[in-house]
Scaffold this active site. Structure first.
Site, PDB file in Angstrom:
ATOM      1  N   GLU A  77      44.211  53.031  46.577  1.00 28.77           N
ATOM      2  CA  GLU A  77      45.640  52.794  46.736  1.00 28.77           C
ATOM      3  C   GLU A  77      46.505  53.399  45.625  1.00 28.77           C
ATOM      4  O   GLU A  77      47.126  52.679  44.842  1.00 28.77           O
ATOM      5  CB  GLU A  77      45.923  51.286  46.813  1.00 28.77           C
ATOM      6  CG  GLU A  77      45.190  50.585  47.932  1.00 28.77           C
ATOM      7  CD  GLU A  77      45.621  49.131  48.124  1.00 28.77           C
ATOM      8  OE1 GLU A  77      46.327  48.598  47.242  1.00 28.77           O
ATOM      9  OE2 GLU A  77      45.278  48.545  49.147  1.00 28.77           O
ATOM     10  N   GLU A 116      39.644  47.871  53.291  1.00 21.57           N
ATOM     11  CA  GLU A 116      40.092  46.509  52.984  1.00 21.57           C
ATOM     12  C   GLU A 116      40.941  46.000  54.139  1.00 21.57           C
ATOM     13  O   GLU A 116      41.760  46.749  54.695  1.00 21.57           O
ATOM     14  CB  GLU A 116      40.993  46.449  51.728  1.00 21.57           C
ATOM     15  CG  GLU A 116      40.291  46.614  50.423  1.00 21.57           C
ATOM     16  CD  GLU A 116      41.259  46.563  49.234  1.00 21.57           C
ATOM     17  OE1 GLU A 116      42.343  45.946  49.330  1.00 21.57           O
ATOM     18  OE2 GLU A 116      40.915  47.164  48.195  1.00 21.57           O
TER      19      GLU A 116
HETATM   20  C1  PNW Z   1      45.252  45.571  47.571  1.00 29.46           C
HETATM   21  N1  PNW Z   1      51.643  45.691  48.735  1.00 29.46           N
HETATM   22  O1  PNW Z   1      46.460  45.532  46.854  1.00 29.46           O
HETATM   23  C2  PNW Z   1      44.189  45.844  46.530  1.00 29.46           C
HETATM   24  O2  PNW Z   1      43.393  46.973  46.811  1.00 29.46           O
HETATM   25  C3  PNW Z   1      43.360  44.664  46.186  1.00 29.46           C
HETATM   26  O3  PNW Z   1      42.840  44.801  44.886  1.00 29.46           O
HETATM   27  C4  PNW Z   1      44.162  43.390  46.343  1.00 29.46           C
HETATM   28  O4  PNW Z   1      43.496  42.251  45.882  1.00 29.46           O
HETATM   29  C5  PNW Z   1      44.498  43.259  47.823  1.00 29.46           C
HETATM   30  O5  PNW Z   1      45.147  44.413  48.327  1.00 29.46           O
HETATM   31  C6  PNW Z   1      45.364  42.037  48.146  1.00 29.46           C
HETATM   32  O6  PNW Z   1      46.609  42.132  47.533  1.00 29.46           O
HETATM   33  C7  PNW Z   1      47.717  45.549  47.407  1.00 29.46           C
HETATM   34  O7  PNW Z   1      52.558  45.173  48.024  1.00 29.46           O
HETATM   35  C8  PNW Z   1      48.733  45.032  46.631  1.00 29.46           C
HETATM   36  O8  PNW Z   1      51.926  46.242  49.826  1.00 29.46           O
HETATM   37  C9  PNW Z   1      50.038  45.079  47.074  1.00 29.46           C
HETATM   38  C10 PNW Z   1      50.317  45.649  48.300  1.00 29.46           C
HETATM   39  C11 PNW Z   1      49.291  46.176  49.080  1.00 29.46           C
HETATM   40  C12 PNW Z   1      47.996  46.129  48.622  1.00 29.46           C
END
Ligand code: PNW
Length: 461
Positions: A172, A367
């Site tokens: 990401e 994920e």
């Molecule tokens: C992902 N958003 O993070 C990460 O890859 C993980 O480490 C994390 O624990 C998981 O999703 C849950 O949050 C994100 O704001 C964080 O769109 C923020 C966003 C998307 C993914």
């Protein structure tokens, strides 16, 4: 699962892969052992107010010492793939120089343990834990960091590529660049939009440099790829400002990454939008050829989708800065504990769209999952119906995308364990296995048993 969802899930193709994912800083703990140096997350956790409850990853799930038991859990769940990330400052303290033998030894043991249990190890090289020294030297907005990343990647590759077949460079990059350097919500907590755009480019460049070098050094045919978070940006209406707002959201969220990676050029509309803000992507000659180095698998992380409008609350279409308004509106769906709306058809729409706009790129869901406020009964059992329903509806969404022609090879749930949910600390639980942070006990939730069953049924067909 509801019958219609189950019927779709039953259509998942033979050979479809089932697994679970984690990341280093979120589960390992043991931040100051075996030569590890601080990452930007260790530093960020010390900033007052940065993390809910002042939580840190100092201890997390103690996975560093409990690793064999955690691998046994994956085995018990009958899953065939485990996606984990490598902590850069463990393997290459300070982000420069040779490999730290004590640090790489942990991943060496992890890979051996997984293989002994018949589980395929999927390595993510960077899941956000940049060595602090490299941030002190400028971080991802600085070009040199891309070269540092490629060097580090080769240290890991040299140590593990004899046994690991699937390699992901970045997790990401949108989160690293935007949450880290534009919005300040993630480490290193900077709020500098032009620097964040430079970070996007250097992250992608790092991916390309590492991909080229791993490919060159590969001892056999390996799968190399990158994981992006993405979503469907729905326009609130067919009015021009709403269509434009959705276009901008999709441009900054998805196409800014997918276009250079797959097509070898940045999207012209996004370049033009950035130019109106006086921002230029710091591209040097040859960069786009490197960034678009062929890769084998595109990882997609999906959590939610959103609706966008280009109108402000009073019907205006520009803000005080003169720039067009991009604002989200509720889709009026149930929400998870993250306040993210549950939009499974946004998942289908996203996957079908990627398969059409970027043909020939096999995808894996690296994920997908949800945080809910779990309650445990006296025996510790967690009847996490909300999370189980989320998995069912999103697996059906994946199956539906495959029916519509998308090439999707597998599904990895986020996450194996409740863990350190970044700025939200330990309050937000994404695990299919509950972690009791007092005792470090692991308690499989209903959703874990659900995924176990789905995978088992699928394999027996
Ligand atoms: C992902 N958003 O993070 C990460 O890859 C993980 O480490 C994390 O624990 C998981 O999703 C849950 O949050 C994100 O704001 C964080 O769109 C923020 C966003 C998307 C993914």
């Amino acid at each position: 699962a509801p019958a219609a969802e189950q019927a779709l899930i039953d259509t998942l193709p033979p050979g479809f892969r089932w697994g679970v994912a984690t990341s280093a800083y979120q589960i390992e703990g043991a931040i100051d052992v075996d030569g590890r140096t601080p990452s930007i997350w260790d530093t960020f956790c010390k900033v007052p107010g940065a993390i809910d409850n002042g939580d840190t990853g100092d201890i997390a799930c103690e996975h560093y010492t409990r690793m064999p038991a955690d691998v046994a859990l994956i085995k018990d769940l009958g899953l065939d793939t485990y996606r984990f990330s490598v902590s850069w400052p463990r393997v290459q303290p300070g982000g420069r120089g040779g490999v730290n033998p004590a640090g790489i030894a942990f991943y060496d043991r992890l890979v051996d343990e997984l293989l002994a249990q018949g589980i395929d190890p999927w390595v993510t090289l960077y899941h956000w834990d940049l060595p602090q020294e490299l941030e002190d030297a400028g971080g991802w907005p600085v070009r040199d960091t891309a070269y540092r990343f490629a060097d580090y990647s080769m240290l890991v590759f040299d140590a593990l590529s004899d046994r690991v077949d699937t390699w992901t460079t970045l997790n990401e990059p949108w989160c690293s660049a935007m949450l880290g350097y534009a919005y300040g919500a993630h480490a290193p907590g900077r709020k500098e939009y032009p620097a964040a755009v430079a970070a996007v480019h250097h992250l992608l460049l790092g991916h390309g440099l590492a991909t080229e070098r791993m490919r060159e050094a590969a001892p056999r045919k390996l799968d190399i790829g990158i994981t992006l978070n993405a979503a469907t940006a729905y326009p609130a209406s067919d009015l021009e400002p709403d269509l434009e707002a959705a276009r901008r959201a999709d441009g900054m969220g998805a196409r800014l990454y997918l276009d250079p990676l797959v097509h070898g050029h940045y999207p012209a509309d996004v370049i033009a939008d950035l130019a109106t803000e006086g921002i230029e992507i710091p591209i040097q000659e040859g960069d786009l050829a490197t960034i678009s180095a062929p890769f084998d698998v595109l990882g997609i992380n999906y959590y939610f989708s959103q609706k966008f409008t280009g109108f402000g609350e009073n019907g205006e279409t520009a803000g005080e800065d003169g720039l067009p308004i991009t604002r989200t509106l509720p889709l009026n769906r149930p929400r998870t504990a993250m306040d993210w709306e549950i939009v499974p058809e946004g998942f289908t729409d996203l996957l079908v769209r990627i398969s059409k706009d970027y043909p020939g790129v096999p995808m894996v869901i690296t994920e997908n999952g949800a945080a809910f406020e779990d309650t445990a009964d006296t025996t510790g059992y967690v009847a996490d119906e909300g999370r189980t329903a989320y998995f069912a509806s999103h697996l059906a969404a994946v199956a539906s995308a495959i029916q519509q022609g998308a090439d999707i090879r597998g599904y990895l749930a986020w996450s194996l364990l409740d863990n350190f949910e970044w700025a939200y600390g330990y309050d937000k639980r994404f695990g299919i296995v509950r972690v009791d942070y007092e005792t470090q006990a692991r308690i499989p939730k209903q959703s874990a048993l659900y995924l176990k069953e789905v995978a088992q049924q699928h394999r027996s067909k």
